[in-house]
Design an enzyme around this catalytic site. Structure first.
Site, PDB file in Angstrom:
ATOM      1  N   TYR A   1       0.804  -1.211   0.000  1.00  9.48           N
ATOM      2  CA  TYR A   1       0.000   0.000   0.000  1.00  9.48           C
ATOM      3  C   TYR A   1       0.842   1.269   0.000  1.00  9.48           C
ATOM      4  O   TYR A   1       0.304   2.362  -0.129  1.00  9.48           O
ATOM      5  CB  TYR A   1      -0.900   0.015   1.241  1.00  9.48           C
ATOM      6  CG  TYR A   1      -0.124  -0.226   2.520  1.00  9.48           C
ATOM      7  CD1 TYR A   1       0.515   0.822   3.188  1.00  9.48           C
ATOM      8  CD2 TYR A   1       0.006  -1.509   3.038  1.00  9.48           C
ATOM      9  CE1 TYR A   1       1.244   0.599   4.340  1.00  9.48           C
ATOM     10  CE2 TYR A   1       0.727  -1.744   4.193  1.00  9.48           C
ATOM     11  CZ  TYR A   1       1.350  -0.695   4.850  1.00  9.48           C
ATOM     12  OH  TYR A   1       2.086  -0.926   5.980  1.00  9.48           O
ATOM     13  N   GLY A   2       2.158   1.164   0.157  1.00  6.89           N
ATOM     14  CA  GLY A   2       3.011   2.340   0.273  1.00  6.89           C
ATOM     15  C   GLY A   2       4.138   2.322  -0.740  1.00  6.89           C
ATOM     16  O   GLY A   2       3.917   2.185  -1.943  1.00  6.89           O
TER      17      GLY A   2
ATOM     18  N   GLU B   1     -18.371  13.812  -9.397  1.00  3.52           N
ATOM     19  CA  GLU B   1     -18.359  12.355  -9.324  1.00  3.52           C
ATOM     20  C   GLU B   1     -18.961  11.813  -8.033  1.00  3.52           C
ATOM     21  O   GLU B   1     -18.975  10.598  -7.825  1.00  3.52           O
ATOM     22  CB  GLU B   1     -16.917  11.847  -9.473  1.00  3.52           C
ATOM     23  CG  GLU B   1     -16.225  12.264 -10.764  1.00  3.52           C
ATOM     24  CD  GLU B   1     -16.913  11.715 -12.009  1.00  3.52           C
ATOM     25  OE1 GLU B   1     -17.724  10.771 -11.881  1.00  3.52           O
ATOM     26  OE2 GLU B   1     -16.653  12.223 -13.107  1.00  3.52           O
TER      27      GLU B   1
END
Length: 289
Positions: free
Chosen positions: A6-7, A204
Site C-alpha cells: 500500500y506504500g 463524481e
C-alpha cells in the site's frame, strides 16, 4: 504467497524494485484497515473493522518474503507481518500485509486510504483521465467550467481495464472502469489544476460515496502519465445508459480515441448495451466530422 502492498512497495514508488521478481495481480485491491503516514516512515496500516486501505496485490516467492521480513524489521517492532483478507473487483482472497508494529510512531490517519493519491503532486503536474461523459467538452461548457479543462493533452489509453456501467441512477447506468487484463479503456487526458479536481470530486459524488479517486498509469502520444481518475465504489451489474449520456461519451471520445475503440463503442451502444437512437446519432456524427 500473496502480498498486499500500500506504500513505497507499490509500482513506481521508491521500494518497488524489491518486488522485481513478483507478479502484479491487481492494482485496485483493498483491505479493511486504516492508513497512516508519519515522519518515521512513509506509510503504515493498522487492521480495523472499519476503514478501507487501497493498494496492490502481488504474488511473491518465499525468497522475496524473507528479504522483506529482514528489510521491514518484522522480527522486531517496526513492521509486523499479518494475514488479511484482500478484496478485488473479482474476488476475495487471503494474503499477507506488513502493518505498523507496537512501537511505530503515531502518524496522521489518511481518511481516503490511498497512498498514491496522497503522494500525487498538486499544481503544474496534475493530469486527469476521463473515460465517461467528462470527455465531452460540450457538457463541460454547459456546466460553465470549460476554463478548467482547456488544456487537453490528447487521447489516452488505460491498459488492463474494461469499460462498465456499474453505477445506477434513476435513468440508467453510468460509466465505470474495472480491472481486466485482456482489455483496455481509451479516453481523454487533461492537464488540470486543483480547482478542476475540486469540481470533479463534486461531480463524481466522491463525498456521497458514489465514486472514489484513484491514480492510474495511462499512455498518451507515446508517453506514460500518472493520472487521476474515478471508479465506482459499490459496483453493481451493468445497466444500459440513457441516450443523452451515451451520446456524451461517444461525442467526447470521437476526436481522440482510436478507430478500434470507436468501433468498440459502436458495438457497445448498439449490441451489448443497445441505446435507442444511438445508431442513428453515431452515423450522423461520422458524416459531419
Amino acid at each position: 504467497m500473496r502480498l498486499f502492498v500500500y506504500g513505497s512497495f507499490c509500482k513506481g514508488d521508491n521500494d518497488h524494485d524489491r518486488l522485481d521478481d513478483s507478479t502484479l495481480l491487481c492494482t485496485q485491491a483493498r483491505i479493511m484497515a486504516t492508513l497512516f503516514k508519519s515522519h518515521a516512515c512513509d506509510a503504515y496500516v493498522k487492521l480495523t473493522q472499519t476503514g478501507t486501505v487501497y493498494g496492490e496485490l502481488h504474488e511473491v516467492g518465499d525468497h522475496i518474503m524473507e528479504q522483506l521480513d529482514e528489510y521491514n524489521g518484522a522480527a522486531g517492532a517496526v513492521y509486523e507481518r499479518n494475514s488479511v483478507t484482500v478484496h478485488t473487483d473479482h474476488e476475495s482472497c487471503g494474503a499477507v500485509v506488513y502493518t505498523g508494529g507496537e512501537e511505530m510512531e503515531d502518524g496522521e490517519a489518511l481518511p481516503h486510504g490511498n497512498w498514491k493519491l496522497d503522494r500525487y503532486p498538486e499544481g503544474n503536474d496534475m493530469f486527469y483521465f476521463a473515460y465517461g461523459s467528462c470527455m465531452d467538452l460540450e457538457r463541460i461548457r454547459k456546466a460553465g467550467v470549460e476554463a478548467l479543462f482547456e488544456d487537453v493533452v490528447g487521447g489516452a489509453s488505460l491498459a488492463h481495464f474494461r469499460l462498465r456501467f456499474s453505477h445506477h441512477v434513476h435513468d440508467g447506468g453510468r460509466a465505470d472502469i474495472e480491472e481486466d487484463h485482456l482489455s483496455s479503456v481509451e479516453g481523454v487526458l487533461y492537464k488540470v489544476t486543483p480547482p478542476a479536481v475540486d469540481y470533479l470530486y463534486d461531480r463524481e459524488g466522491v463525498y456521497e460515496g458514489h465514486y472514489r479517486p484513484t491514480i492510474v498509469e495511462v499512455m498518451s502520444q507515446g508517453r506514460t502519465y500518472l493520472a487521476l481518475t474515478f471508479t465506482v465504489i459499490n459496483k453493481r451489474e451493468d445497466k444500459v445508459p440513457p441516450f443523452h449520456y451515451a451520446k456524451e461519451i461517444y461525442r467526447g471520445a470521437f476526436p481522440y480515441v482510436s478507430t478500434r475503440y470507436k468501433n468498440q463503442l459502436q458495438e457497445l451502444f448498439t449490441i451489448s448495451f443497445p441505446v435507442q437512437g444511438m445508431s442513428t446519432y453515431m452515423k450522423e456524427l461520422e458524416l459531419h466530422r
